[in-house]
Design an enzyme around this catalytic site. Structure first.
Site, PDB file in Angstrom:
ATOM      1  N   LYS A   1       2.216  12.052   0.077  1.00  0.00           N
ATOM      2  CA  LYS A   1       2.817  10.932  -0.658  1.00  0.00           C
ATOM      3  C   LYS A   1       2.149  10.840  -2.020  1.00  0.00           C
ATOM      4  CE  LYS A   1       2.998   5.843  -0.764  1.00  0.00           C
ATOM      5  NZ  LYS A   1       2.910   4.567  -0.007  1.00  0.00           N
TER       6      LYS A   1
ATOM      7  N   ASP B   1       2.163   2.060  -7.367  1.00  0.00           N
ATOM      8  CA  ASP B   1       3.077   1.336  -6.488  1.00  0.00           C
ATOM      9  C   ASP B   1       3.027  -0.165  -6.797  1.00  0.00           C
ATOM     10  OD1 ASP B   1       4.698   0.411  -4.492  1.00  0.00           O
ATOM     11  OD2 ASP B   1       3.302   0.859  -2.837  1.00  0.00           O
TER      12      ASP B   1
ATOM     13  N   LYS C   1       4.783  -6.494  -5.314  1.00  0.00           N
ATOM     14  CA  LYS C   1       3.529  -6.804  -4.606  1.00  0.00           C
ATOM     15  C   LYS C   1       2.828  -7.995  -5.245  1.00  0.00           C
ATOM     16  CE  LYS C   1       2.117  -2.232  -2.939  1.00  0.00           C
ATOM     17  NZ  LYS C   1       2.261  -2.587  -1.521  1.00  0.00           N
TER      18      LYS C   1
ATOM     19  N   ASP D   1      -2.262   5.384  -4.787  1.00  0.00           N
ATOM     20  CA  ASP D   1      -1.183   5.622  -3.834  1.00  0.00           C
ATOM     21  C   ASP D   1      -0.635   7.056  -3.889  1.00  0.00           C
ATOM     22  OD1 ASP D   1       0.119   4.413  -1.706  1.00  0.00           O
ATOM     23  OD2 ASP D   1       1.793   3.662  -2.904  1.00  0.00           O
TER      24      ASP D   1
ATOM     25  N   ASP E   1       9.301  -1.772  -1.450  1.00  0.00           N
ATOM     26  CA  ASP E   1       7.864  -1.520  -1.313  1.00  0.00           C
ATOM     27  C   ASP E   1       7.558  -0.539  -0.175  1.00  0.00           C
ATOM     28  OD1 ASP E   1       5.200  -1.713  -1.905  1.00  0.00           O
ATOM     29  OD2 ASP E   1       4.918  -3.700  -1.000  1.00  0.00           O
TER      30      ASP E   1
ATOM     31  N   GLU F   1       8.234   2.536  -0.072  1.00  0.00           N
ATOM     32  CA  GLU F   1       8.732   3.658  -0.876  1.00  0.00           C
ATOM     33  C   GLU F   1       8.120   4.986  -0.465  1.00  0.00           C
ATOM     34  OE1 GLU F   1       6.227   1.809  -1.710  1.00  0.00           O
ATOM     35  OE2 GLU F   1       4.787   3.423  -2.101  1.00  0.00           O
TER      36      GLU F   1
ATOM     37  N   ARG G   1       7.616   6.320   2.492  1.00  0.00           N
ATOM     38  CA  ARG G   1       8.427   7.013   3.502  1.00  0.00           C
ATOM     39  C   ARG G   1       9.700   7.603   2.882  1.00  0.00           C
ATOM     40  NH1 ARG G   1       8.369   1.759   7.108  1.00  0.00           N
ATOM     41  NH2 ARG G   1       6.411   1.630   5.969  1.00  0.00           N
TER      42      ARG G   1
HETATM   43  N1  BES Z   1       1.178   1.854  -0.631  1.00  0.00           N
HETATM   44  C1  BES Z   1       1.530   0.837   0.288  1.00  0.00           C
HETATM   45  C2  BES Z   1       0.592   0.795   1.495  1.00  0.00           C
HETATM   46  C3  BES Z   1      -0.810   0.310   1.237  1.00  0.00           C
HETATM   47  C4  BES Z   1      -1.085  -1.037   1.157  1.00  0.00           C
HETATM   48  C5  BES Z   1      -1.835   1.215   1.167  1.00  0.00           C
HETATM   49  C6  BES Z   1      -2.383  -1.466   0.960  1.00  0.00           C
HETATM   50  C7  BES Z   1      -3.134   0.780   0.981  1.00  0.00           C
HETATM   51  C8  BES Z   1      -3.402  -0.555   0.879  1.00  0.00           C
HETATM   52  C9  BES Z   1       2.941   1.058   0.826  1.00  0.00           C
HETATM   53  O1  BES Z   1       3.831   1.616  -0.059  1.00  0.00           O
HETATM   54  C10 BES Z   1       3.476  -0.274   1.231  1.00  0.00           C
HETATM   55  O2  BES Z   1       3.699  -1.074   0.361  1.00  0.00           O
HETATM   56  N2  BES Z   1       3.682  -0.461   2.526  1.00  0.00           N
HETATM   57  C11 BES Z   1       4.203  -1.686   3.058  1.00  0.00           C
HETATM   58  C12 BES Z   1       5.300  -1.316   4.031  1.00  0.00           C
HETATM   59  C13 BES Z   1       6.207  -2.449   4.396  1.00  0.00           C
HETATM   60  C14 BES Z   1       6.990  -2.944   3.175  1.00  0.00           C
HETATM   61  C15 BES Z   1       7.155  -1.962   5.474  1.00  0.00           C
HETATM   62  C16 BES Z   1       3.069  -2.429   3.753  1.00  0.00           C
HETATM   63  O3  BES Z   1       2.226  -1.810   4.395  1.00  0.00           O
HETATM   64  O4  BES Z   1       3.031  -3.650   3.629  1.00  0.00           O
HETATM   65 ZN    ZN Z   2       2.988   2.834  -1.502  1.00  0.00          ZN
HETATM   66 MN    MN Z   3       4.751   0.200  -1.302  1.00  0.00          MN
END
Ligand code: BES
Ligand code: ZN
Ligand code: MN
Length: 515
Positions: free
Chosen positions: A279, A284, A291, A302, A361, A363, A365
């Site tokens: 990834k 992000d 966010k 990220d 968010d 993104e 996947r």
């Molecule tokens: N990059 C984030 C995941 C992340 C969050 C990594 C905090 C490290 C620290 C990812 O893209 C994300 O935003 N994931 C969401 C998924 C949800 C919207 C299904 C999450 O984990 O809240």
């Molecule tokens: Zn992310």
């Molecule tokens: Mn995200």
């Protein structure tokens, strides 16, 4: 046009990353400055220690300070008066090896080296010489590797020399200096260099590393390596190939998405490669599903999965491993913008499967959907791995100690857990079952990227798995908790990126795929 090219080349060359620590073995006894001296439990040490201890000064100091010499213990003493040395930092080596060889594992030696350099840099203002006083070449190479990793610090942006926290050139004493140097240079230095470069890439802010500059910096770094080929898809290639999932994520940014594909074909022609997809979200924001601001700056990390995917290939290529490896970096910047995709949008992935966007968010996947599909059908891999800072929930569950491992092929789990323990990049097996796949079914499209019953790390894994053929051996690592921010780590002297995944995959791939 030519002028443009020249200007852009000039721009690339301004991205110079932090420097690499060099390790040199010497068989010359240290005669001045500060010394770091390894001591076994019971107060035993090798030839340098014995020479310095002729008057019993060091033994006396060890006793007087009740120094245990257990692993991780240190003790600062004044050097014997008749030596020309200043101070000596005693470093515990644990139990002395017996006839069968060394009692410490490779990782123990590495951690001893890492702690020693960190303590030495803290204690002395000038570089020290290291004498671990073992004549075991493997142990010496591991000590050197750990010392180099532990010496890493991202200090590129400090303008004051006073803040420098590393020893740029490390000298290690060994009676068999040439053999130790050779073992280190062939086996471990390529991995250490890969980890340095990967950490540098991940630590850079998002105004420096964005999809195209990620490609440029890695391309420059891989230049001239044997058996390495690179191709890169831009936004037009993505549209032609039907990669609507990664294209959709990149749409909201002025910095266009890229997919970088690096092949290292060091193995037999026709042997199925190990494909590693990462990834690569260079920043992000969450997109339209924005966010919270407080920790958003961390989202420059990220792209850590993509950096570690290419870093793993770089290490194996540096080791001249006889294996075929493909690294795929799925790169995009996730921004809110007039052109950005919205919740409710439907995109068509390269596989043909349609996806309803529920959260912009989720993104990671999406870029991986096209990344793993492309890797799977293009290379028919022996093993398909993906590395992704995918979910906050895996970080909450496993903290900074383990990445989360998800797979449909449970027979792969033990090998990765063992590689994690041996390398220090530890993994924990988390579930992936039919319910996780059901949770992403959608009434408008084939699947959705998030949803009320699909908030967790397992649903994220199921989403990625939807784009991998069931018979393909596939393992997903959610590295959101471990990619950055580890504290007091022997293998990393710096806050920020850990380069997680390179140690793990180097260990696993060499063990299972090299002949
Ligand atoms: N990059 C984030 C995941 C992340 C969050 C990594 C905090 C490290 C620290 C990812 O893209 C994300 O935003 N994931 C969401 C998924 C949800 C919207 C299904 C999450 O984990 O809240
Ligand atoms: Zn992310
Ligand atoms: Mn995200």
């Amino acid at each position: 046009m030519k002028k443009l090219l020249m200007i852009s080349m000039l721009l690339f060359s301004t991205i110079s990353l932090a420097k690499t620590t060099t390790i040199t073995f010497t068989d010359q006894m240290p005669t001045e400055g500060n010394l770091v001296l390894g001591v076994y439990e019971g107060g035993e040490f090798g030839p340098i220690g014995q020479k310095l201890d002729q008057n019993g000064d060091i033994s006396h100091a060890i006793k007087a300070a009740a120094f245990t010499a257990k692993i991780d213990s240190t003790q600062l003493i004044v050097a014997p008066k008749d030596s020309d040395l200043d101070q000596i930092l005693l470093v515990g080596l644990g139990q002395k090896p017996n006839q069968e060889g060394t009692k410490n594992s490779a990782l123990d030696w590495q951690n001893i080296g890492g702690h020693a350099i960190q303590k030495a840099v803290d204690t002395f203002k000038t570089p020290a010489i290291f004498a671990f006083d073992t004549d075991n070449t493997d142990a010496l190479a591991n000590l050197a590797y750990g010392t180099k990793l532990g010496s890493y610090y991202f200090d590129k942006y400090y303008t004051s020399n006073k803040r420098i926290k590393t020893q740029a050139e490390i000298t290690l004493y060994a009676a068999q200096a040439t053999a130790a140097q050779k073992s280190f240079d062939n086996n471990w230095n390529p991995v250490a260099n890969a980890i340095y470069h990967t950490r540098n890439m991940s630590n850079e802010p998002a105004n420096i590393i964005y999809p195209q500059s990620f490609v440029d910096v890695w391309t420059d770094h891989l230049k001239g390596m044997k058996n390495v080929k690179i191709k890169t898809f831009d936004e037009k290639d993505m549209q032609k190939k039907g990669m609507g999932a990664i294209y959709g994520v990149g749409k909201g940014s002025a910095r266009q998405p890229r997919m970088m594909v690096v092949e290292y074909m060091g193995g037999k022609k026709g042997d199925a490669p190990v494909v590693i997809v990462g990834k690569g979200i260079t920043f992000d924001t969450g997109g339209i599903s924005l966010k919270n601001p407080s920790n958003m700056w961390n989202m420059k990390f990220d792209m850590s999965g993509a950096a570690s995917a290419v870093g793993t290939l770089y290490a194996l290529a540096g080791q001249n491993a006889e294996i075929n490896i493909v690294a795929i970096a799925a790169l995009a910047e996730n921004m809110p913008d007039a052109n950005a995709q919205r919740p409710g949008d439907v995109v068509t992935s390269m596989s043909g499967k349609t996806i309803q966007i529920r959260s912009t968010d989720a993104e990671g996947r999406l870029v991986l959907a096209d990344g793993v599909y492309y890797g799977d059908v293009t290379y028919d891999p022996a093993l398909l791995i993906d590395l992704a800072t995918l979910t906050g929930s895996v970080g909450r569950a496993l903290g900074k100690d383990y990445s989360g491992l998800f797979t449909r092929h449970d027979d792969l789990v033990d090998g990765f857990v063992a590689a994690g323990k041996a390398s220090g990049d530890e993994v924990w097996h988390l579930p992936l079952n039919d319910n996780h796949f059901k949770a992403i079914e959608n009434e408008v499209a084939d699947v959705m990227n998030s949803g009320p019953d699909a908030p967790g790390a397992s649903a994220g894994a199921a989403f990625i798995g939807t784009f991998v053929r069931e018979e393909t051996k596939w393992v997903h690592f959610d590295i959101a908790g471990v990619a950055w921010g580890g504290k007091n780590q022997a293998h990393n002297g710096s806050p920020g990126s850990t380069g997680y995944g390179i140690r793990l995959l180097n260990e696993y791939i060499l063990k299972h795929y090299s002949k």
